[in-house]
Design an enzyme around this catalytic site. Structure first.
Site, PDB file in Angstrom:
ATOM      1  CE  LYS A 150      -3.877   1.824   2.814  1.00  0.00           C
ATOM      2  NZ  LYS A 150      -4.567   1.528   4.167  1.00  0.00           N
ATOM      3  N   GLY A 206     -10.949  -0.460   9.342  1.00  0.00           N
ATOM      4  CA  GLY A 206     -11.505  -1.627   8.468  1.00  0.00           C
ATOM      5  C   GLY A 206     -10.717  -1.588   7.209  1.00  0.00           C
ATOM      6  CB  SER A 207      -7.767   0.359   6.052  1.00  0.00           C
ATOM      7  OG  SER A 207      -8.581   1.765   6.102  1.00  0.00           O
ATOM      8  CB  SER A 248      -7.747   3.281   3.135  1.00  0.00           C
ATOM      9  OG  SER A 248      -6.937   2.629   4.146  1.00  0.00           O
ATOM     10  CG  LEU A 273      -4.378   6.686   4.770  1.00  0.00           C
ATOM     11  CD1 LEU A 273      -3.572   6.314   5.878  1.00  0.00           C
ATOM     12  CD2 LEU A 273      -4.264   5.913   3.566  1.00  0.00           C
TER      13      LEU A 273
END
Length: 584
Positions: free
Chosen positions: A136, A243-244, A220, A194
């Site tokens: 990421k 929750g990304s 994200s 984000l």
């Protein structure tokens, strides 16, 4: 008013062009091919494989552990594997807009070095030898930008203030992955700030869901989910503060692990509002397999990250925890063995946003699979997760969006429409209010723990883990992600969580339930957003939640549940009985 010599739009366009130019000419798609891709509902499987040769297809269909084993045995070279994944990632980006940074040349040279090392020393560099791993766009890699989606950080590394260090810094976990033999080759897309359950920014625009381009890939860590759905990666590293890593995994039909913060190092990374550490973001993994998640966690922890980062708790990888859980089930079908079935809670709804029919059905499938496998299942009715969501989101907005606007002001770019209201610049919350929120969060943690402990009162066995939705919908229609409470509550608790894929939305089965009456206007807004035609083919996943620092336990339980679910599906017991998925 600040005047910019180059508009943010021009800077973004130049960056996009520069990224595409890093794709070898033989991997670039024609205008006709790009137009064809834009008209496809589903880009996965046969569509993207049509741009690859049979050998490349066979490689990208392998998961992380088999790839590493094949390289170590000499069956495959790191170079061949890396080339296949770089090519697939290049095509994935052209048809799905999922990458921020490309450094394929660097990856190819790394793969050659690893092949030479293995040939010379007859042993691998480490547990990840030759495995391509995507990142990421928060992780610093030498020679590569880290924009985190902000135009103002093009040509630099967000979070690095000394200009002499630009493109020279590596995040601690980057070093750890490289020390274990990983090949790093790309950085994936994420949303501005984000803090959004979708992936859209002013740098590259929107990343959609490869399974259904009507829907979002989540956020994200959305680019990670999209890339893996297209088999352009088998293991990636993301982050999760609301929750990304779980949302993109569920939305894109893959697996993920959200550890408790401080289990893995966050040192020398880009982040939003890094001074907010009451409820920290955590580094996590996304993978096409549960084995990939285990490999990622075990390899990173083997480097003893707490030695270099004092924020990391000194807990080594605990194989004994995994072995104990796995000894309680037959891994061929997940059935309980030895008189020690798992005891699992299931949260059907948080009472705020009722899950749509595909998610209801997914929960029922998992519940039925677990029951048939001989494990205990109990309804989970914890303290209201509405409270957890309210407290948690207050911390995310506590600085009044000053950190976000600091980065926007570097280029003059605006907030994206999704965030204009929530990140409008305002005064930070007062210290005493901040402290009160901290106490309310701690009180919620205590009450939740007491509820969890109470589950032993009926039979002497405490619940091992809880199955619950990741979101109230399968993927999501862009702009209609109204409720992140299912994941944010787990961040406030700092619990460990894994996501497994369950099914896909089916318009013929997941019909609108005419009997459901929304509890309020908010619930109605979420419920009315469901359209069986639009959601057709959208992946459904569930999260399996354990307590703090129980990463190994939750991975092992996810393995058992997934095995039971796989066996259940093979029995052909899925279909009309779930046509209207009422709660069991």
């Amino acid at each position: 008013m600040r005047v910019y010599s180059v508009s943010w739009q021009d800077r973004a366009a130049e960056k996009r062009a520069s990224t595409l130019a890093k794709i070898p000419s033989e991997w670039r798609l024609s205008p006709t091919e790009l137009d064809l891709a834009s008209k496809q509902r589903d880009l996965t499987g046969p569509f993207i494989e049509g741009f690859l040769d049979p050998t490349e297809v066979s490689i990208i269909h392998m998961d992380s552990v088999p790839i590493v084993n094949a390289i170590k045995s000499g069956e495959l070279s790191a170079l061949k594997v890396t080339t296949a994944f770089c090519k697939t990632a290049a095509i994935a980006h052209q048809i799905n807009n999922c990458l921020h940074e490309i450094f394929f040349d660097q990856a190819i040279e790394r793969a050659k070095e690893l092949d030479r090392f293995l040939a010379t020393n007859n042993q691998p560099v480490g547990a990840l030898h030759g495995l391509p791993i995507s990142l990421k766009d928060q992780f610093h890699v030498k020679g590569v930008d880290t924009t985190m989606g902000y135009i103002g950080h093009i040509g630099g590394n967000m979070g690095i203030s000394d200009p002499l260090d630009v493109n020279k810094i590596e995040s601690q976990i980057t070093k750890e992955l490289l020390s274990q033999g990983a090949v790093l080759y790309c950085k994936t897309s994420l949303p501005q700030t984000l803090l959004l359950g979708e992936t859209v920014n002013n740098l590259i625009g929107r990343t959609l869901n490869p399974h259904n381009q009507n829907l979002s890939c989540g956020g994200s860590s959305g680019g990670e989910g999209a890339l893996q759905a297209l088999r352009g990666s088998t293991l990636g590293v993301g982050t999760d503060i609301g929750g990304s890593v779980r949302i993109p995994a569920a939305f894109c039909g893959i697996f993920s692990l959200k550890p408790t913060p401080e289990r893995i190092s966050y040192r020398d990374m880009a982040n939003t509002d890094p001074g907010q550490n009451t409820y920290r973001s955590t580094v996590g993994f996304l993978s096409t397999s549960l084995g990939g998640l285990e490999l990622g966690l075990q390899s990173v922890l083997s480097t003893r990250p707490w030695i270099r980062d004092p924020a990391v708790v000194p807990i080594p990888y605990r194989q004994d925890v995994i072995d104990d859980i796995l000894s309680r089930a037959n891994l061929d079908n997940g059935t309980a063995t030895g008189g020690r079935p798992l005891k699992l809670g299931i949260l059907w709804t948080d009472g705020v946003a009722e899950p749509h029919p595909p998610v209801r059905r997914g929960l029922q499938m998992v519940a039925e699979a677990v029951r048939r496998a001989g494990h205990k299942l109990v309804d989970w009715n914890p303290p209201s997760q509405r409270t957890a969501k309210r407290v948690h989101v207050s911390f995310l907005y506590a600085d009044g969006a000053h950190d976000v606007h600091k980065h926007l002001d570097l280029s003059g770019e605006p907030l994206i429409p999704n965030l204009e209201k929530s990140f409008k610049l305002r005064d930070p919350i007062p210290l005493l209010e901040y402290q009160d929120l901290t106490l309310r969060g701690l009180d919620y943690e205590i009450k939740y723990a007491e509820y969890w402990n109470s589950t032993a009162e009926d039979d002497g066995d405490m619940v091992d883990a809880v199955i619950m939705p990741v979101a109230p919908h399968a993927a999501v229609i862009p702009g209609k992600y109204y409720h992140t409470g299912y994941t944010e509550a787990i961040n406030l608790l700092n619990y460990s969580a894994a996501v497994i894929p369950v099914t896909k939305a089916d318009k013929n089965i997941d019909v609108v339930d005419p009997t459901y009456k929304p509890v309020d206007d908010f619930d109605r807004m979420n419920w009315d957003a469901y359209d069986p035609e639009i959601y057709e083919g959208g992946p459904v996943g569930v999260q399996i939640v354990a307590r703090k620092y129980e990463e190994e336990k939750v991975l092992a339980i996810a393995t058992v549940v997934h095995a039971a679910l796989t066996a259940f599906k093979k029995e052909g017991r899925v279909g009309e009985k779930f046509k209207i998925a009422n709660r069991l």
